[in-house]
Design a protein around this motif. Structure first.
Motif, PDB file in Angstrom:
ATOM      1  N   ILE A  20       7.715  -4.933   5.224  1.00  0.00           N
ATOM      2  CA  ILE A  20       9.142  -5.275   5.281  1.00  0.00           C
ATOM      3  C   ILE A  20       9.315  -6.752   4.962  1.00  0.00           C
ATOM      4  N   THR A  21      10.287  -7.057   4.102  1.00  0.00           N
ATOM      5  CA  THR A  21      10.625  -8.452   3.835  1.00  0.00           C
ATOM      6  C   THR A  21      12.101  -8.655   4.157  1.00  0.00           C
ATOM      7  N   ARG A  22      12.411  -9.708   4.902  1.00  0.00           N
ATOM      8  CA  ARG A  22      13.777  -9.961   5.357  1.00  0.00           C
ATOM      9  C   ARG A  22      14.357 -11.124   4.560  1.00  0.00           C
ATOM     10  N   ASN A  42      -3.833   0.143   4.147  1.00  0.00           N
ATOM     11  CA  ASN A  42      -4.446   0.278   5.467  1.00  0.00           C
ATOM     12  C   ASN A  42      -3.584   1.020   6.470  1.00  0.00           C
ATOM     13  N   GLY A  43      -2.421   1.503   6.022  1.00  0.00           N
ATOM     14  CA  GLY A  43      -1.566   2.270   6.905  1.00  0.00           C
ATOM     15  C   GLY A  43      -0.886   1.453   7.979  1.00  0.00           C
ATOM     16  N   GLN A  44      -0.718   0.154   7.746  1.00  0.00           N
ATOM     17  CA  GLN A  44      -0.121  -0.719   8.747  1.00  0.00           C
ATOM     18  C   GLN A  44       1.384  -0.861   8.528  1.00  0.00           C
ATOM     19  N   ARG A  45       2.036  -1.423   9.505  1.00  0.00           N
ATOM     20  CA  ARG A  45       3.457  -1.793   9.370  1.00  0.00           C
ATOM     21  C   ARG A  45       3.541  -3.303   9.518  1.00  0.00           C
ATOM     22  N   CYS A  46       3.867  -3.964   8.424  1.00  0.00           N
ATOM     23  CA  CYS A  46       3.809  -5.425   8.376  1.00  0.00           C
ATOM     24  C   CYS A  46       5.166  -5.980   8.020  1.00  0.00           C
ATOM     25  N   ALA A  47       5.354  -7.249   8.334  1.00  0.00           N
ATOM     26  CA  ALA A  47       6.596  -7.950   7.961  1.00  0.00           C
ATOM     27  C   ALA A  47       6.270  -9.414   7.728  1.00  0.00           C
TER      28      ALA A  47
END
Length: 507
Positions: A236-238, A502-507
């Motif tokens: 996710i990029t804000r 890698n199946g991660q949730r990043c921001a």
């Protein structure tokens, strides 16, 4: 996917087009009220007497072949010159449409006026411009397909030939309805005189461009099954909602070096130095509205306006009111940008300066082959997505625009001559990229708006909302599109790919 100009639509878009097209037929034999008063209703104001005309015979807009989509092989040294000439073609169509809209009385008096005074001269201008494109290409040793000369001629479209009606997948036809909205929706005109094509500026939208979403059957299909080799992470990029009102009417991807190349206004988030004259070096120095300072990418889309009789800062400007883009500009209340993976494979990092355009700003005249608009309402997104109509949302629900970009890359090019063939969509059933294309992180965007629902009264729409567009495209919802230029620093492109793989949730 093959390297051609016809993209494979996502299942969501395909289903949405079919559903909204079918719904558009639900009104039966609608009268194109903005051109002539209905014989079944009392004429008032300045109409003067009952007058029935054949609405389908009236000219709504000008349809010209999209030369740019046919240019799949342009040498790099010729691309700037070709892009300038393609922008000239757009300018010529805009000028011709404006002449069409301002000469309705002459058209009524002379059946040959449109052909002799507008379409014929336009063909001559386009032929000369296409010949300059030929010279630009051949001057640097490229080959030119002489068949492109046949694209000089334009035609006209009546109301039921635009993609709101006449180009539906089920073969049905629909006549548009909608009155000219001027300062609160008053319809004006003279008896028997051809009038505007709906909307506050006289070029749409019309009532048939809207549907009550609560009356639409669910049409969202499931996604391809996730496999063990897939990449199911999310990055996710804000980057904000363009609260600082960073706008322009340029298009650096399609018309570099051309002021007002888009003929409509864009919202920009991310990179803050994007205009027609920006270069890759400019992007690296542009600063960003994103919280992650390494995300210098440019995310931009046509603004949404509400046509309630109000005007905005650009009412007398090119790309704004001078070209039929009128009303109050609405800033999204949310702009959610994220990158997702492939259900069947790992993704490779996006290359620096990759350009992607999703959707087609010219579907009204091009047809729906490259349409990728998704319109819905909060609370309905998992059930209903529309392409050829705008949603009328119930009380308490917000309007949502969603974009899902092409996620297969040819592995070599950051752009292509027609800005399409270097990227593609995966197969909608399997999720597999074809013909040697590689899976890249799929950019998805979700824009949410607070919009007072339009009302439909007597075949007219009041307080309509619509996306900005080329004036001859009549503000149809299917013309919605989104643009992206990938610009990252600090290894961010690789971090995005690794997060997703890698199946991660990043921001």
């Amino acid at each position: 996917m093959g390297r051609n100009t016809r993209k494979r639509r996502t299942p969501l878009a395909t289903k949405a087009i079919a559903a909204s097209a079918a719904l558009a037929l639900g009104g039966g034999g609608l009268i194109w009220a903005n051109f002539y008063a209905s014989a079944h209703e009392p004429n008032n104001q300045t109409w003067g007497g009952n007058s029935t005309k054949a609405a389908t015979a009236q000219v709504a807009t000008i349809s010209c072949p999209d030369v740019g989509q046919k240019l799949t092989n342009v040498p790099w040294r010729a691309r700037q010159g070709v892009a300038t000439e393609l922008a000239n073609l757009d300018k010529q169509i805009t000028e011709a449409y404006n002449r069409l809209a301002s000469t309705r009385q002459s058209q009524t008096n002379d059946p040959s006026f449109v052909q002799n005074a507008i379409v014929g001269p336009l063909k001559d201008k386009r032929a000369a411009t296409i010949d300059r494109i030929r010279m630009d290409i051949q001057r640097v040793g490229g080959s030119f397909n002489s068949a492109l000369n046949q694209l000089a001629a334009c035609t006209t479209q009546s109301a039921n030939q635009t993609t709101a009606g006449g180009q539906q997948q089920n073969g049905g036809q629909q006549q548009n309805t909608g009155g000219q909205q001027q300062n609160g929706g008053q319809q004006q005109g003279n008896a028997g005189q051809q009038q505007n094509i709906g909307g506050q500026a006289g070029n749409g939208p019309v009532a048939a461009d809207f549907v009550d979403i609560t009356k639409v059957a669910p049409n969202v299909q499931g996604k391809p099954r996730q496999t063990g080799n897939g990449s199911n992470g999310v990055f996710i990029t804000r980057c904000g909602v363009n609260a600082n009102k960073n706008h322009n009417t340029d298009n650096v991807i399609v018309a570099p070096g051309v002021t007002n190349g888009a003929h409509h206004l864009h919202d920009y988030v991310g990179n803050q130095k994007v205009n027609a004259f920006a270069s890759n070096q400019t992007f690296l120095q542009g600063g960003t509205s994103c919280q992650n300072s390494n995300d210098l990418s440019s995310y931009y889309w046509p603004v949404v306006r509400v046509q309630d009789g109000s005007q905005d800062f650009d009412q007398n400007a090119d790309g704004g009111g001078k070209e039929g883009n009128v009303g109050k500009i609405l800033t999204p209340v949310k702009a959610q940008i994220k990158y997702v993976g492939s259900p069947v494979s790992k993704v490779v990092a996006m290359p620096q300066f990759l350009r992607i355009i999703t959707g087609d700003a010219k579907t009204t005249t091009n047809g729906l082959a490259n349409a990728n608009a998704h319109w819905s309402c909060t609370g309905f997104e998992n059930k209903v997505q529309l392409t050829t109509q705008y949603p009328i949302c119930p009380q308490g629900s917000q309007v949502v625009r969603t974009f899902a970009f092409q996620s297969c890359w040819d592995g070599q090019n950051i752009d292509s001559a027609n800005h399409r063939t270097h990227v593609a969509f995966p197969d909608p059933a399997s999720g597999v990229c074809g013909n040697g294309f590689k899976a890249i992180p799929q950019l998805t965007m979700r824009l949410v708006y607070n919009i007072t629902p339009p009302t439909l009264q007597n075949g007219q729409v009041k307080n309509a909302f619509a996306v900005d567009g080329f004036p001859e495209q009549l503000h149809k919802p299917a013309t919605d599109h989104d643009d992206f230029i990938s610009v990252t620093t600090g290894g961010l492109a690789n971090k995005i790919a690794n997060c997703i793989n890698n199946g991660q949730r990043c921001a």
